[in-house]
Design a protein around this motif. Structure first.
Motif, mmCIF file in Angstrom:
data_model
loop_
_atom_site.group_PDB
_atom_site.id
_atom_site.type_symbol
_atom_site.label_atom_id
_atom_site.label_comp_id
_atom_site.label_asym_id
_atom_site.label_seq_id
_atom_site.Cartn_x
_atom_site.Cartn_y
_atom_site.Cartn_z
ATOM 1 N N VAL A 149 -2.755 -0.282 -30.855
ATOM 2 C CA VAL A 149 -1.799 0.386 -29.974
ATOM 3 C C VAL A 149 -0.769 -0.655 -29.527
ATOM 4 O O VAL A 149 -1.056 -1.503 -28.684
ATOM 5 C CB VAL A 149 -2.517 1.013 -28.754
ATOM 6 N N PHE A 150 0.408 -0.594 -30.103
ATOM 7 C CA PHE A 150 1.412 -1.636 -29.894
ATOM 8 C C PHE A 150 2.336 -1.343 -28.717
ATOM 9 O O PHE A 150 2.830 -0.221 -28.545
ATOM 10 C CB PHE A 150 2.268 -1.809 -31.147
ATOM 11 N N ASP A 151 2.569 -2.377 -27.939
ATOM 12 C CA ASP A 151 3.675 -2.386 -26.986
ATOM 13 C C ASP A 151 4.963 -2.634 -27.778
ATOM 14 O O ASP A 151 4.918 -3.131 -28.909
ATOM 15 C CB ASP A 151 3.433 -3.496 -25.958
ATOM 16 N N LEU A 152 6.109 -2.303 -27.198
ATOM 17 C CA LEU A 152 7.387 -2.490 -27.901
ATOM 18 C C LEU A 152 8.184 -3.673 -27.368
ATOM 19 O O LEU A 152 8.409 -4.656 -28.058
ATOM 20 C CB LEU A 152 8.235 -1.219 -27.808
ATOM 21 N N TYR A 153 8.609 -3.582 -26.102
ATOM 22 C CA TYR A 153 9.545 -4.562 -25.553
ATOM 23 C C TYR A 153 8.853 -5.896 -25.279
ATOM 24 O O TYR A 153 7.923 -5.987 -24.483
ATOM 25 C CB TYR A 153 10.177 -4.024 -24.271
ATOM 26 N N GLY A 154 9.320 -6.930 -25.951
ATOM 27 C CA GLY A 154 8.734 -8.255 -25.804
ATOM 28 C C GLY A 154 7.675 -8.536 -26.844
ATOM 29 O O GLY A 154 7.432 -9.693 -27.184
ATOM 30 N N THR A 155 7.038 -7.488 -27.346
ATOM 31 C CA THR A 155 5.994 -7.647 -28.360
ATOM 32 C C THR A 155 6.574 -7.508 -29.756
ATOM 33 O O THR A 155 6.324 -8.333 -30.635
ATOM 34 C CB THR A 155 4.874 -6.613 -28.146
ATOM 35 N N LEU A 156 7.352 -6.462 -29.969
ATOM 36 C CA LEU A 156 7.961 -6.221 -31.279
ATOM 37 C C LEU A 156 9.447 -6.554 -31.308
ATOM 38 O O LEU A 156 9.959 -7.047 -32.315
ATOM 39 C CB LEU A 156 7.761 -4.756 -31.678
ATOM 40 N N VAL A 157 10.154 -6.240 -30.228
ATOM 41 C CA VAL A 157 11.585 -6.542 -30.142
ATOM 42 C C VAL A 157 11.838 -7.380 -28.890
ATOM 43 O O VAL A 157 11.062 -7.334 -27.931
ATOM 44 C CB VAL A 157 12.438 -5.253 -30.113
ATOM 45 N N ASP A 158 12.924 -8.124 -28.903
ATOM 46 C CA ASP A 158 13.202 -9.115 -27.859
ATOM 47 C C ASP A 158 14.208 -8.586 -26.840
ATOM 48 O O ASP A 158 15.401 -8.543 -27.119
ATOM 49 C CB ASP A 158 13.730 -10.398 -28.500
ATOM 50 N N PRO A 159 13.752 -8.179 -25.635
ATOM 51 C CA PRO A 159 14.710 -7.685 -24.638
ATOM 52 C C PRO A 159 15.643 -8.764 -24.117
ATOM 53 O O PRO A 159 16.737 -8.456 -23.626
ATOM 54 C CB PRO A 159 13.807 -7.137 -23.530
ATOM 55 N N LEU A 160 15.246 -10.030 -24.213
ATOM 56 C CA LEU A 160 16.120 -11.102 -23.715
ATOM 57 C C LEU A 160 17.292 -11.369 -24.654
ATOM 58 O O LEU A 160 18.217 -12.093 -24.293
ATOM 59 C CB LEU A 160 15.308 -12.383 -23.503
ATOM 60 N N SER A 161 17.271 -10.771 -25.850
ATOM 61 C CA SER A 161 18.404 -10.944 -26.763
ATOM 62 C C SER A 161 19.663 -10.263 -26.251
ATOM 63 O O SER A 161 20.745 -10.475 -26.801
ATOM 64 C CB SER A 161 18.048 -10.408 -28.153
ATOM 65 N N VAL A 162 19.532 -9.449 -25.190
ATOM 66 C CA VAL A 162 20.735 -8.853 -24.596
ATOM 67 C C VAL A 162 21.661 -9.931 -24.051
ATOM 68 O O VAL A 162 22.836 -9.659 -23.783
ATOM 69 C CB VAL A 162 20.378 -7.845 -23.471
ATOM 70 N N SER A 163 21.151 -11.154 -23.893
ATOM 71 C CA SER A 163 22.013 -12.237 -23.411
ATOM 72 C C SER A 163 23.184 -12.466 -24.377
ATOM 73 O O SER A 163 24.270 -12.876 -23.950
ATOM 74 C CB SER A 163 21.205 -13.529 -23.236
ATOM 75 N N ASP A 164 22.982 -12.200 -25.672
ATOM 76 C CA ASP A 164 24.081 -12.361 -26.631
ATOM 77 C C ASP A 164 25.209 -11.376 -26.340
ATOM 78 O O ASP A 164 26.394 -11.725 -26.437
ATOM 79 C CB ASP A 164 23.569 -12.152 -28.061
ATOM 80 N N GLU A 165 24.839 -10.128 -25.996
ATOM 81 C CA GLU A 165 25.853 -9.138 -25.655
ATOM 82 C C GLU A 165 26.504 -9.468 -24.318
ATOM 83 O O GLU A 165 27.728 -9.340 -24.158
ATOM 84 C CB GLU A 165 25.216 -7.744 -25.609
ATOM 85 N N LEU A 166 25.694 -9.926 -23.357
ATOM 86 C CA LEU A 166 26.243 -10.320 -22.059
ATOM 87 C C LEU A 166 27.221 -11.485 -22.200
ATOM 88 O O LEU A 166 28.211 -11.570 -21.476
ATOM 89 C CB LEU A 166 25.097 -10.713 -21.112
ATOM 90 N N ALA A 167 26.932 -12.380 -23.151
ATOM 91 C CA ALA A 167 27.769 -13.572 -23.333
ATOM 92 C C ALA A 167 29.142 -13.242 -23.905
ATOM 93 O O ALA A 167 30.013 -14.111 -23.958
ATOM 94 C CB ALA A 167 27.050 -14.576 -24.236
ATOM 95 N N ARG A 168 29.356 -12.013 -24.339
ATOM 96 C CA ARG A 168 30.697 -11.618 -24.759
ATOM 97 C C ARG A 168 31.656 -11.575 -23.573
ATOM 98 O O ARG A 168 32.881 -11.663 -23.745
ATOM 99 C CB ARG A 168 30.664 -10.250 -25.437
ATOM 100 N N THR A 169 31.074 -11.391 -22.364
ATOM 101 C CA THR A 169 31.897 -11.282 -21.157
ATOM 102 C C THR A 169 31.622 -12.411 -20.172
ATOM 103 O O THR A 169 32.536 -12.904 -19.518
ATOM 104 C CB THR A 169 31.625 -9.932 -20.458
ATOM 105 N N LEU A 170 30.350 -12.848 -20.094
ATOM 106 C CA LEU A 170 29.951 -13.849 -19.123
ATOM 107 C C LEU A 170 29.772 -15.203 -19.794
ATOM 108 O O LEU A 170 29.502 -15.280 -21.000
ATOM 109 C CB LEU A 170 28.626 -13.455 -18.466
ATOM 110 N N PRO A 171 29.878 -16.310 -19.017
ATOM 111 C CA PRO A 171 29.500 -17.616 -19.563
ATOM 112 C C PRO A 171 28.049 -17.587 -20.045
ATOM 113 O O PRO A 171 27.221 -16.869 -19.475
ATOM 114 C CB PRO A 171 29.679 -18.558 -18.362
#
Length: 369
Positions: A149-171
């Motif tokens: 029984v798999f968890d998704l966020y953090g186990t299979l996909v990386d929620p912290l990768s949103v930093s790449d999208e945030l970095a389009r606007t923020l330092p």
């Protein structure tokens, strides 16, 4: 008998009957084909609530109550109730079979991508025994593997990768700080709502957590960037070890299902965009019990949905709170320790610890030797 529901005029609702709830789908927004079919079948042209719809299945009457919500297309949801005379007990076996017939009717009417396989999945989600009875069992004489029984966020996909999208606007530094605080607050909000006995879906929590993270880090996003960041949550990509690990587990014969805090729409979009949907026979959202991990009802729901004893299932998660919660409910456990940190000190050590899914496959094979 034909076992085909017959639509009855609302005016023919029998008197002296009480409603017994059988199934509730609070958000038809996830299923526009069903909304369209119900609108046509019951002539729901008005913008607001109308009279309930009535169905006759072999002489037993069922009532469909159409739910309206501000800002959402009507009907926003539907409830299916059995109508029972006075205090007469509900014939649960008949109601279960009739509910399955109604679902078949809905799926056939919705058409499009909906199929017999989709119907079985729907029956599993709503824990309808008639759906389970149609599932094939293991070959005779062959022991069943435990279900992972798999968890998704953090186990299979990386929620912290949103930093790449945030970095389009923020330092870059601010983007990373916002991403970490966003994830931390997202989990905290889910805990707090569950303790309070209140439920909001994960998309709502995710948006509110982003608001807090931006305020905490003294950052702002223009509306367009904010929408893009939220949309990125539906496009999270798997860690490099995930597909190889799932392939190894599949080859070893392990059934695999997904159990996540995400709401059904979020899970469907994330799995489609990541290409992971093919690896899971069932996708189970906490939306079914309206409580978040690590509430024990979440893990019991998963076992019920896949019709396995809970002690024949194993949670696979990077979140130690998830592992401890699943163990408390009776599941076996596997902790994916991606960060190399210590495990929680309020529960027993996990049954299996691995740094990746490929390591997990090897570790499980060692257990069985």
């Amino acid at each position: 008998m034909t076992r085909v529901p017959i639509i009855m005029p609302a005016a023919e609702r029998p008197t002296g009957h009480r409603s017994v709830p059988l199934l509730v789908e609070p958000s038809l927004g996830h299923y526009p084909e069903f909304r369209s079919f119900l609108t046509t079948a019951f002539d729901l042209g008005a913008p607001g609530p109308g009279e309930p719809g009535l169905l006759n299945v072999d002489g037993r009457i069922y009532e469909l109550v159409f739910v309206a919500r501000s800002g959402q297309r009507f009907p926003a949801g539907v409830e299916i109730n059995a109508l029972v005379v006075g205090l007469t007990p509900l014939d649960e076996s008949a109601a279960d079979a009739d509910l399955w017939t109604i679902l078949q009717w809905l799926v056939e009417g919705a058409g499009g991508e909906w199929s017999a396989d989709a119907l079985v999945t729907t029956g599993e989600i709503y824990r309808i025994p008639a759906a389970r009875s149609r599932q094939p069992g293991p070959p005779a004489g062959k022991a069943r593997r435990e279900t992972l029984v798999f968890d998704l966020y953090g186990t299979l996909v990386d929620p912290l990768s949103v930093s790449d999208e945030l970095a389009r606007t923020l330092p870059r530094g601010d983007a990373q700080r916002v991403a970490v605080e966003w994830r931390r607050k997202q989990i905290e909000y889910s805990f707090r709502l569950t303790v309070m006995g209140r439920y909001e879906d994960f998309a709502w929590i995710t948006e509110r957590a982003l608001e807090f993270a931006l305020a905490e880090c003294s950052c702002t996003l223009p509306p367009g960037a904010r929408s893009a960041v939220m949309a990125h949550y539906s496009a999270l990509q798997p860690f490099a070890d995930v597909v190889p690990g799932l392939e190894m587990l599949s080859e070893a014969g392990y059934p695999t299902v997904l159990l996540s805090n995400g709401d059904p729409a979020m899970l469907r979009e994330c799995l489609e965009n990541s290409g992971l949907q093919q690896y899971f026979s069932s996708v189970i959202s906490v939306d079914a019990v309206r409580a978040f991990k690590p509430h024990p009802a979440v893990y019991r729901c998963a076992a019920d949905t896949i019709d396995r004893p809970i002690d024949e299932t194993r949670i696979v998660s990077c979140n130690s709170f998830d592992v401890v919660g699943a163990a408390t409910a009776g599941m076996r456990t596997a902790w994916i320790n991606r960060g190399g940190g210590p495990f929680d000190t309020i529960g027993d050590p996990p049954g299996v610890t691995a740094g990746s899914l490929t390591e997990l496959a090897s570790a499980l094979s060692m257990i069985e030797m």
